[in-house]
Design an enzyme around this catalytic site. Structure first.
Site, PDB file in Angstrom:
ATOM      1  N   SER A   8      96.656 -37.515  19.260  1.00 50.20           N
ATOM      2  CA  SER A   8      96.528 -38.554  20.284  1.00 50.20           C
ATOM      3  C   SER A   8      97.196 -38.106  21.572  1.00 50.20           C
ATOM      4  O   SER A   8      98.400 -37.805  21.590  1.00 50.20           O
ATOM      5  CB  SER A   8      97.170 -39.851  19.806  1.00 50.20           C
ATOM      6  OG  SER A   8      97.358 -40.722  20.910  1.00 50.20           O
ATOM      7  N   HIS A  32      92.126 -37.797  20.111  1.00 51.80           N
ATOM      8  CA  HIS A  32      92.183 -39.261  20.029  1.00 51.80           C
ATOM      9  C   HIS A  32      92.622 -39.810  21.394  1.00 51.80           C
ATOM     10  O   HIS A  32      93.670 -39.431  21.919  1.00 51.80           O
ATOM     11  CB  HIS A  32      93.184 -39.644  18.942  1.00 51.80           C
ATOM     12  CG  HIS A  32      93.290 -41.109  18.668  1.00 51.80           C
ATOM     13  ND1 HIS A  32      92.429 -41.792  17.824  1.00 51.80           N
ATOM     14  CD2 HIS A  32      94.175 -42.035  19.110  1.00 51.80           C
ATOM     15  CE1 HIS A  32      92.794 -43.060  17.751  1.00 51.80           C
ATOM     16  NE2 HIS A  32      93.846 -43.247  18.527  1.00 51.80           N
ATOM     17  N   ASP A  34      93.488 -43.135  23.547  1.00 54.83           N
ATOM     18  CA  ASP A  34      93.879 -44.538  23.428  1.00 54.83           C
ATOM     19  C   ASP A  34      93.635 -45.272  24.747  1.00 54.83           C
ATOM     20  O   ASP A  34      94.265 -44.962  25.755  1.00 54.83           O
ATOM     21  CB  ASP A  34      95.356 -44.630  23.049  1.00 54.83           C
ATOM     22  CG  ASP A  34      95.600 -44.179  21.623  1.00 54.83           C
ATOM     23  OD1 ASP A  34      95.036 -44.802  20.707  1.00 54.83           O
ATOM     24  OD2 ASP A  34      96.340 -43.196  21.427  1.00 54.83           O
ATOM     25  N   MET A  36      93.988 -48.751  26.598  1.00 61.63           N
ATOM     26  CA  MET A  36      94.717 -50.029  26.501  1.00 61.63           C
ATOM     27  C   MET A  36      94.596 -50.776  27.823  1.00 61.63           C
ATOM     28  O   MET A  36      94.652 -50.165  28.893  1.00 61.63           O
ATOM     29  CB  MET A  36      96.188 -49.777  26.206  1.00 61.63           C
ATOM     30  CG  MET A  36      96.449 -48.884  25.006  1.00 61.63           C
ATOM     31  SD  MET A  36      98.209 -48.843  24.619  1.00 61.63           S
ATOM     32  CE  MET A  36      98.269 -47.499  23.435  1.00 61.63           C
ATOM     33  N   HIS A  65      89.734 -44.815  20.960  1.00 56.76           N
ATOM     34  CA  HIS A  65      90.295 -45.999  20.291  1.00 56.76           C
ATOM     35  C   HIS A  65      90.499 -47.074  21.358  1.00 56.76           C
ATOM     36  O   HIS A  65      91.406 -46.962  22.185  1.00 56.76           O
ATOM     37  CB  HIS A  65      91.617 -45.596  19.626  1.00 56.76           C
ATOM     38  CG  HIS A  65      92.357 -46.719  18.974  1.00 56.76           C
ATOM     39  ND1 HIS A  65      93.685 -46.620  18.586  1.00 56.76           N
ATOM     40  CD2 HIS A  65      91.969 -47.979  18.625  1.00 56.76           C
ATOM     41  CE1 HIS A  65      94.066 -47.756  18.036  1.00 56.76           C
ATOM     42  NE2 HIS A  65      93.065 -48.605  18.055  1.00 56.76           N
ATOM     43  N   MET A  67      91.696 -50.406  22.642  1.00 61.87           N
ATOM     44  CA  MET A  67      92.603 -51.541  22.426  1.00 61.87           C
ATOM     45  C   MET A  67      92.471 -52.447  23.637  1.00 61.87           C
ATOM     46  O   MET A  67      93.378 -52.566  24.463  1.00 61.87           O
ATOM     47  CB  MET A  67      94.048 -51.028  22.237  1.00 61.87           C
ATOM     48  CG  MET A  67      94.260 -50.380  20.866  1.00 61.87           C
ATOM     49  SD  MET A  67      95.706 -49.291  20.835  1.00 61.87           S
ATOM     50  CE  MET A  67      94.968 -47.817  21.511  1.00 61.87           C
ATOM     51  N   MET A 136      95.409 -49.454  11.239  1.00 67.72           N
ATOM     52  CA  MET A 136      96.601 -49.214  12.057  1.00 67.72           C
ATOM     53  C   MET A 136      97.843 -49.271  11.171  1.00 67.72           C
ATOM     54  O   MET A 136      98.041 -50.236  10.421  1.00 67.72           O
ATOM     55  CB  MET A 136      96.716 -50.257  13.163  1.00 67.72           C
ATOM     56  CG  MET A 136      95.675 -50.139  14.267  1.00 67.72           C
ATOM     57  SD  MET A 136      95.684 -48.551  15.132  1.00 67.72           S
ATOM     58  CE  MET A 136      97.346 -48.486  15.792  1.00 67.72           C
ATOM     59  N   ASP A 174      96.510 -44.467  11.948  1.00 66.38           N
ATOM     60  CA  ASP A 174      97.014 -44.246  13.310  1.00 66.38           C
ATOM     61  C   ASP A 174      98.316 -45.023  13.481  1.00 66.38           C
ATOM     62  O   ASP A 174      98.337 -46.238  13.330  1.00 66.38           O
ATOM     63  CB  ASP A 174      95.935 -44.740  14.300  1.00 66.38           C
ATOM     64  CG  ASP A 174      96.332 -44.569  15.759  1.00 66.38           C
ATOM     65  OD1 ASP A 174      97.352 -43.908  16.040  1.00 66.38           O
ATOM     66  OD2 ASP A 174      95.596 -45.095  16.617  1.00 66.38           O
TER      67      ASP A 174
HETATM   68  C1  DX5 Z   1      99.204 -46.692  19.280  1.00 66.93           C
HETATM   69  C2  DX5 Z   1      98.058 -45.733  19.412  1.00 66.93           C
HETATM   70  C3  DX5 Z   1      98.272 -44.445  18.723  1.00 66.93           C
HETATM   71  C4  DX5 Z   1      99.477 -43.666  19.192  1.00 66.93           C
HETATM   72  C5  DX5 Z   1     100.149 -43.191  17.960  1.00 66.93           C
HETATM   73  O1  DX5 Z   1      98.799 -47.982  19.485  1.00 66.93           O
HETATM   74  O2  DX5 Z   1      96.868 -46.297  18.899  1.00 66.93           O
HETATM   75  O3  DX5 Z   1      97.115 -43.639  18.747  1.00 66.93           O
HETATM   76  O4  DX5 Z   1      99.200 -42.568  20.001  1.00 66.93           O
HETATM   77  O5  DX5 Z   1     101.333 -42.583  18.293  1.00 66.93           O
HETATM   78  P1  DX5 Z   1     102.324 -42.005  17.213  1.00 66.93           P
HETATM   79  O6  DX5 Z   1     101.569 -40.993  16.436  1.00 66.93           O
HETATM   80  O7  DX5 Z   1     103.427 -41.420  18.036  1.00 66.93           O
HETATM   81  O8  DX5 Z   1     102.794 -43.160  16.373  1.00 66.93           O
HETATM   82 ZN    ZN Z   2      95.173 -44.901  18.652  1.00 69.66          ZN
END
Ligand code: DX5
Ligand code: ZN
Length: 228
Positions: A8, A32, A34, A36, A65, A67, A136, A174
């Site tokens: 990620s 990956h 993210d 948000m 991903h 969010m 998650m 994740d």
């Molecule tokens: C958190 C993200 C993850 C994040 C995980 O909401 O969806 O993808 O990057 O980070 P680590 O691996 O550090 O927990």
């Molecule tokens: Zn993620």
């Protein structure tokens, strides 16, 4: 498909994403991404223009991903932006079946994510509409959080559903996935592993990806579901 690793970039250097992806490209399966929006989760990252450009320069397929709220409206645009896999949160979707079908029509793998407190059993009949289920293992929103063991029985339940129905569905985990936790996830039934801080905060991200893969493969081979 076997074990797949999806680093990620949430924990990478956002001013140099192309180089950060290139660092892990020789050993990772996906990158990956993210997204948000500060509504569905209390954090803000990147949106369509960055994903579009990243898809052009990335040597790895994009595992996006989402969010974000109003995801029925926005997810297809991420497919068109060049992602190979687009995952929406069930909790943010109005019509998850329609959305999964729309994503597949747009030529991407359709993923659905569940927050830690969302059970998988009520959605058993929906799994055939999906290419990936993301469970998650932290509350979504931030990297570097502590892995939530309470999700392990859900990973196992999801794997039982996949086996029982002979589905071709990947199970992704994740959040807090690292050397200390990856084996438990693999044993329970996960086969796609997202890792942010465990990869990008490591001195050697390549070695970190390779180490996670080795651990996951060994744990899968010895597991209740992965034994030949
Ligand atoms: C958190 C993200 C993850 C994040 C995980 O909401 O969806 O993808 O990057 O980070 P680590 O691996 O550090 O927990
Ligand atoms: Zn993620």
């Amino acid at each position: 498909m076997g074990v797949q690793i999806s680093p990620s970039i949430l924990s990478a250097d956002y001013t140099d994403l192309a180089a950060e992806v290139a660092r892990v490209a020789p050993v990772a399966d996906w990158v990956h991404v993210d997204v948000m929006d500060n509504h569905f989760v209390p954090n803000l990252t990147i949106g369509l223009p960055v994903v579009e450009r990243l898809a052009e320069v990335s040597e790895l397929p994009l595992d996006v991903h989402l969010m974000i709220a109003d995801v029925d409206r926005w997810a297809p645009d991420y497919a068109d932006a060049g992602a190979r896999s687009v995952t929406f949160h069930l909790e943010a979707a109005t019509a998850p079946v329609r959305l999964a079908r729309t994503l597949r029509e747009h030529g991407v793998r359709a993923g659905m994510a569940l927050r830690p407190a969302t059970a998988v059993e009520p959605y058993a009949d929906l799994l055939a509409e999906l290419d990936m289920l993301l469970l998650m293992t932290v509350e979504p929103g931030f990297g570097g959080q502590k892995f939530l063991d309470l999700v392990l029985p859900k990973i196992r339940a999801a794997r039982e559903l996949v086996k029982g129905r002979d589905l071709d569905l990947w199970i992704q985990v994740d959040g807090g996935v690292a050397a200390e936790t990856v084996e438990r996830c693999a044993e329970a039934g996960a086969d796609v592993f997202v890792a942010g801080s465990a990869v990008y905060d490591a001195d050697d991200p390549v070695a970190a990806v390779e180490g996670l893969r080795q651990q996951a493969e060994a744990a899968t081979a010895a597991s209740w579901w992965g034994r030949p």
